[in-house]
Design a protein around this motif. Structure first.
Motif, PDB file in Angstrom:
ATOM      1  N   GLY A 158       0.799  -1.209   0.000  1.00  0.00           N
ATOM      2  CA  GLY A 158       0.000   0.000   0.000  1.00  0.00           C
ATOM      3  C   GLY A 158       0.836   1.266   0.000  1.00  0.00           C
ATOM      4  O   GLY A 158       2.080   1.218  -0.063  1.00  0.00           O
ATOM      5  N   SER A 159       0.146   2.402   0.056  1.00  0.00           N
ATOM      6  CA  SER A 159       0.804   3.709   0.001  1.00  0.00           C
ATOM      7  C   SER A 159       0.298   4.618   1.110  1.00  0.00           C
ATOM      8  O   SER A 159      -0.845   4.482   1.574  1.00  0.00           O
ATOM      9  N   ARG A 173       0.976   8.991   2.339  1.00  0.00           N
ATOM     10  CA  ARG A 173       1.704  10.248   2.153  1.00  0.00           C
ATOM     11  C   ARG A 173       1.756  10.965   3.489  1.00  0.00           C
ATOM     12  O   ARG A 173       0.721  11.313   4.065  1.00  0.00           O
ATOM     13  N   ARG A 207      10.887   3.764  -4.113  1.00  0.00           N
ATOM     14  CA  ARG A 207       9.558   3.608  -3.509  1.00  0.00           C
ATOM     15  C   ARG A 207       9.080   4.877  -2.814  1.00  0.00           C
ATOM     16  O   ARG A 207       7.878   5.150  -2.792  1.00  0.00           O
ATOM     17  N   PHE A 208       9.994   5.633  -2.227  1.00  0.00           N
ATOM     18  CA  PHE A 208       9.648   6.846  -1.484  1.00  0.00           C
ATOM     19  C   PHE A 208      10.090   8.074  -2.270  1.00  0.00           C
ATOM     20  O   PHE A 208      11.128   8.055  -2.942  1.00  0.00           O
ATOM     21  N   THR A 209       9.314   9.137  -2.149  1.00  0.00           N
ATOM     22  CA  THR A 209       9.662  10.410  -2.764  1.00  0.00           C
ATOM     23  C   THR A 209       9.440  11.531  -1.767  1.00  0.00           C
ATOM     24  O   THR A 209       8.334  11.668  -1.223  1.00  0.00           O
ATOM     25  N   GLN A 239       6.063  10.786   0.130  1.00  0.00           N
ATOM     26  CA  GLN A 239       5.177   9.839  -0.529  1.00  0.00           C
ATOM     27  C   GLN A 239       5.809   8.459  -0.425  1.00  0.00           C
ATOM     28  O   GLN A 239       6.943   8.264  -0.877  1.00  0.00           O
ATOM     29  N   MET A 240       5.078   7.527   0.144  1.00  0.00           N
ATOM     30  CA  MET A 240       5.602   6.178   0.366  1.00  0.00           C
ATOM     31  C   MET A 240       4.740   5.177  -0.389  1.00  0.00           C
ATOM     32  O   MET A 240       3.537   5.053  -0.113  1.00  0.00           O
ATOM     33  N   ASN A 241       5.336   4.496  -1.340  1.00  0.00           N
ATOM     34  CA  ASN A 241       4.643   3.496  -2.145  1.00  0.00           C
ATOM     35  C   ASN A 241       5.251   2.119  -1.915  1.00  0.00           C
ATOM     36  O   ASN A 241       6.367   2.001  -1.402  1.00  0.00           O
ATOM     37  N   SER A 242       4.519   1.102  -2.312  1.00  0.00           N
ATOM     38  CA  SER A 242       4.990  -0.288  -2.189  1.00  0.00           C
ATOM     39  C   SER A 242       5.530  -0.552  -0.794  1.00  0.00           C
ATOM     40  O   SER A 242       6.632  -1.093  -0.615  1.00  0.00           O
ATOM     41  N   LEU A 243       4.754  -0.195   0.191  1.00  0.00           N
ATOM     42  CA  LEU A 243       5.215  -0.299   1.576  1.00  0.00           C
ATOM     43  C   LEU A 243       5.427  -1.740   1.988  1.00  0.00           C
ATOM     44  O   LEU A 243       4.716  -2.652   1.555  1.00  0.00           O
TER      45      LEU A 243
END
Length: 110
Positions: free
Chosen positions: A16-17, A19, A65-67, A80-84
């Motif tokens: 999941g993601s 922010r 994965r993070f921005t 922004q955190m993706n593919s946690l």
């Protein structure tokens, strides 16, 4: 002294993601360094992402994965955190010019 307030944490399933936001009480436009750090249970606080005058840096474990970004007009820093992953679990703190927020909990679990 700038007051920082983090938000956006919570419980999310793996993959999941989320922010995270870090809003400052004053202007951050002149801040040269800022960062997001994570403290996992029983571990030291470590840098996840940072903005310096040389650019944006990321820990190897979150690259791709993070921005991290900043909005000077809103006095806010984002992560922004993706593919946690479960290993991303911890309390996330923002730091702007050596000022700390109170942290926001991120839990990645199924």
């Amino acid at each position: 002294q700038v007051q920082l307030v983090e938000s956006g944490g919570g419980l999310v399933q793996p993959g999941g993601s989320l922010r995270l936001s870090c809003t400052a009480s004053g202007s951050i436009s002149s801040a040269v360094t800022m960062g997001w750090l994570r403290q996992a249970p029983g571990k030291e606080r470590t840098l996840v992402a940072g903005i310096t005058r040389f650019g944006t840096i990321y820990a190897d474990s979150v690259k791709g994965r993070f921005t991290m970004s900043r909005d000077n007009a809103e006095n806010t820093v984002y992560l922004q955190m993706n593919s946690l992953k479960p290993d991303d679990t911890g309390v996330y703190y923002c730091n702007v010019s050596d000022n700390w927020g109170q942290g926001t909990q991120v839990t990645v679990s199924s």
